[in-house]
Design a protein around this motif. Structure first.
Motif, PDB file in Angstrom:
ATOM      1  N   ASN A   9       0.728  -1.131   0.117  1.00  0.00           N
ATOM      2  CA  ASN A   9      -0.057  -0.018   0.061  1.00  0.00           C
ATOM      3  C   ASN A   9       1.008   1.385  -0.268  1.00  0.00           C
ATOM      4  N   TRP A  10       1.789   1.268   0.960  1.00  0.00           N
ATOM      5  CA  TRP A  10       2.855   2.425   0.734  1.00  0.00           C
ATOM      6  C   TRP A  10       3.728   2.789  -0.046  1.00  0.00           C
ATOM      7  N   MET A  11       3.496   1.424  -1.174  1.00  0.00           N
ATOM      8  CA  MET A  11       4.508   1.609  -2.352  1.00  0.00           C
ATOM      9  C   MET A  11       4.151   2.762  -3.280  1.00  0.00           C
ATOM     10  N   SER A  12       2.840   2.989  -3.311  1.00  0.00           N
ATOM     11  CA  SER A  12       2.028   4.094  -4.092  1.00  0.00           C
ATOM     12  C   SER A  12       2.790   5.387  -3.733  1.00  0.00           C
ATOM     13  N   THR A  13       3.252   5.831  -2.876  1.00  0.00           N
ATOM     14  CA  THR A  13       3.923   7.057  -2.466  1.00  0.00           C
ATOM     15  C   THR A  13       5.282   7.122  -3.289  1.00  0.00           C
ATOM     16  N   PHE A  14       6.144   6.143  -3.635  1.00  0.00           N
ATOM     17  CA  PHE A  14       7.223   6.099  -4.526  1.00  0.00           C
ATOM     18  C   PHE A  14       7.044   5.712  -5.765  1.00  0.00           C
ATOM     19  N   LEU A  15       5.613   5.622  -6.428  1.00  0.00           N
ATOM     20  CA  LEU A  15       5.535   5.231  -7.924  1.00  0.00           C
ATOM     21  C   LEU A  15       6.076   6.492  -8.689  1.00  0.00           C
ATOM     22  N   GLY A  16       6.069   7.711  -8.215  1.00  0.00           N
ATOM     23  CA  GLY A  16       6.618   8.841  -8.855  1.00  0.00           C
ATOM     24  C   GLY A  16       7.841   8.840  -9.191  1.00  0.00           C
ATOM     25  N   ILE A  17       8.802   8.084  -8.545  1.00  0.00           N
ATOM     26  CA  ILE A  17      10.173   8.073  -8.759  1.00  0.00           C
ATOM     27  C   ILE A  17      10.469   7.029  -9.936  1.00  0.00           C
ATOM     28  N   MET A  18       9.368   6.350 -10.277  1.00  0.00           N
ATOM     29  CA  MET A  18       9.660   5.417 -11.327  1.00  0.00           C
ATOM     30  C   MET A  18       9.482   6.314 -12.616  1.00  0.00           C
ATOM     31  N   PHE A  19       8.804   7.542 -12.924  1.00  0.00           N
ATOM     32  CA  PHE A  19       8.289   8.111 -13.990  1.00  0.00           C
ATOM     33  C   PHE A  19       9.281   9.280 -14.077  1.00  0.00           C
ATOM     34  N   ILE A  20      10.102   9.670 -13.010  1.00  0.00           N
ATOM     35  CA  ILE A  20      10.849  10.816 -13.056  1.00  0.00           C
ATOM     36  C   ILE A  20      12.017  11.068 -14.130  1.00  0.00           C
ATOM     37  N   PRO A  21      12.657   9.934 -14.201  1.00  0.00           N
ATOM     38  CA  PRO A  21      13.766   9.693 -15.123  1.00  0.00           C
ATOM     39  C   PRO A  21      13.449   9.704 -16.562  1.00  0.00           C
ATOM     40  N   TYR A  22      12.356   9.340 -16.871  1.00  0.00           N
ATOM     41  CA  TYR A  22      11.896   9.331 -18.310  1.00  0.00           C
ATOM     42  C   TYR A  22      11.495  10.572 -18.740  1.00  0.00           C
ATOM     43  N   THR A  23      10.942  11.519 -17.868  1.00  0.00           N
ATOM     44  CA  THR A  23      10.748  13.093 -18.474  1.00  0.00           C
ATOM     45  C   THR A  23      12.184  13.875 -18.907  1.00  0.00           C
ATOM     46  N   PHE A  24      13.389  13.177 -18.577  1.00  0.00           N
ATOM     47  CA  PHE A  24      14.467  13.955 -19.019  1.00  0.00           C
ATOM     48  C   PHE A  24      14.559  13.358 -20.703  1.00  0.00           C
ATOM     49  N   TRP A  25      14.194  12.509 -20.896  1.00  0.00           N
ATOM     50  CA  TRP A  25      14.451  11.818 -22.369  1.00  0.00           C
ATOM     51  C   TRP A  25      13.252  12.160 -23.371  1.00  0.00           C
ATOM     52  N   LEU A  26      12.091  12.675 -22.826  1.00  0.00           N
ATOM     53  CA  LEU A  26      11.037  12.920 -23.746  1.00  0.00           C
ATOM     54  C   LEU A  26      11.375  14.393 -24.349  1.00  0.00           C
ATOM     55  N   ILE A  27      10.836  14.684 -25.584  1.00  0.00           N
ATOM     56  CA  ILE A  27      10.946  15.626 -26.321  1.00  0.00           C
ATOM     57  C   ILE A  27       9.663  16.659 -25.624  1.00  0.00           C
ATOM     58  N   PRO A  28       9.987  17.823 -25.369  1.00  0.00           N
ATOM     59  CA  PRO A  28       9.021  18.585 -24.781  1.00  0.00           C
ATOM     60  C   PRO A  28       7.358  18.536 -25.558  1.00  0.00           C
ATOM     61  N   ASN A  29       6.429  18.000 -24.834  1.00  0.00           N
ATOM     62  CA  ASN A  29       5.139  18.045 -25.414  1.00  0.00           C
ATOM     63  C   ASN A  29       4.265  19.100 -24.920  1.00  0.00           C
ATOM     64  N   ARG A  30       3.177  18.929 -25.185  1.00  0.00           N
ATOM     65  CA  ARG A  30       1.915  19.945 -24.566  1.00  0.00           C
ATOM     66  C   ARG A  30       1.865  19.545 -22.963  1.00  0.00           C
ATOM     67  N   GLN A  31       2.002  18.488 -22.611  1.00  0.00           N
ATOM     68  CA  GLN A  31       1.911  18.095 -21.213  1.00  0.00           C
ATOM     69  C   GLN A  31       3.270  18.792 -20.616  1.00  0.00           C
ATOM     70  N   PHE A  32       4.195  18.621 -20.834  1.00  0.00           N
ATOM     71  CA  PHE A  32       5.360  19.021 -20.274  1.00  0.00           C
ATOM     72  C   PHE A  32       5.458  20.505 -20.407  1.00  0.00           C
ATOM     73  N   ILE A  33       4.937  21.388 -21.469  1.00  0.00           N
ATOM     74  CA  ILE A  33       4.873  22.606 -21.241  1.00  0.00           C
ATOM     75  C   ILE A  33       3.733  23.147 -20.538  1.00  0.00           C
ATOM     76  N   LEU A  34       2.764  22.542 -20.484  1.00  0.00           N
ATOM     77  CA  LEU A  34       1.572  22.739 -19.361  1.00  0.00           C
ATOM     78  C   LEU A  34       2.256  22.750 -18.057  1.00  0.00           C
ATOM     79  N   TRP A  35       3.017  21.652 -17.569  1.00  0.00           N
ATOM     80  CA  TRP A  35       3.448  21.550 -16.213  1.00  0.00           C
ATOM     81  C   TRP A  35       4.623  22.668 -16.018  1.00  0.00           C
TER      82      TRP A  35
END
Length: 225
Positions: free
Chosen positions: A21-47
């Motif tokens: 259950n508490w692992m849901s708090t650390f799920l964001g760490i799995m997605f953070i490294p991928y954002t540095f390799w993505l081309i800036p899109n609309r979601q990235f610009i909005l954030w």
């Protein structure tokens, strides 16, 4: 009935004796490294647009005496609470922010850091802040007592506000879904429509609560400078 209803907020459930259950708090760490390799899109610009707006708003609230980069603490707080609030809207994912352990840990650690910094570096300002300007001398002891109590309960109010708002929507969704077994087909269609509206409302609550917690934390930190 009530024990089964509130069991959705029980973090002690496990699978193969491993608490997930508490692992849901650390799920964001799995997605953070991928954002540095993505081309800036609309979601990235909005954030980035949201973060810039929050940065300027927090900067204005903190004042000119704030340290450079101090707004990133509250932007990170906003992002962390917002991510965990939205994760709780997905099925079979535990909402960590609806538990007092997480919300009180966040608010209490921030409040203690503000208090230690204020009383060590700006003790005179902290004493002055306890008595509003123009207070009669006979009311000064009462004002000091009231201000002290209101200051002490701040982390508790922040934690309970976040926990209660996240828990209330989930309880309402659970109660409505449990009544669908005994309903006819026409009422089930209405129930699904109400559930969709409640999910939209819960999405708005997730954003509002993360914004409120970060704004109040910014205001509390601005009082110690």
């Amino acid at each position: 009935m009530m024990s089964n209803l509130f069991s959705i907020f029980d973090p002690s459930t496990n699978l193969f004796n491993i608490p997930f259950n508490w692992m849901s708090t650390f799920l964001g760490i799995m997605f953070i490294p991928y954002t540095f390799w993505l081309i800036p899109n609309r979601q990235f610009i909005l954030w980035n647009f949201i973060i810039n707006k929050l940065h300027f708003e927090f900067k204005n609230l903190l004042g000119i005496n704030s340290f450079n980069g101090s707004t990133f603490i509250f932007i990170s707080l906003f992002s962390f609470i917002l991510f965990n609030n939205f994760l709780g809207l997905f099925p079979y994912i535990f909402t960590s922010t609806s538990h007092l352990t997480i919300s009180l840990s966040i608010s209490l650690s921030l409040w203690l850091s503000f208090m230690f910094y204020g009383w060590i570096n700006n003790s005179q300002h902290m004493f002055i802040h306890m008595i509003p300007q123009g207070t009669p001398k006979i009311l000064m002891p009462f004002m000091v007592m009231i201000e002290t109590i209101s200051n002490i309960i701040r982390p508790g109010t922040l934690a309970v506000r976040l926990m209660a708002n996240m828990m209330a929507g989930h309880l309402l969704l659970t109660l409505l879904s449990s009544t669908g077994i005994s309903m006819s087909n026409y009422f089930i269609i209405l129930l699904i429509f109400l559930q969709i509206l409640l999910l939209i409302l819960e999405s708005a609550v997730a954003v509002i609560q993360s914004y409120v917690i970060s704004i109040l934390s910014t205001l509390y930190s601005s009082e110690v400078n």
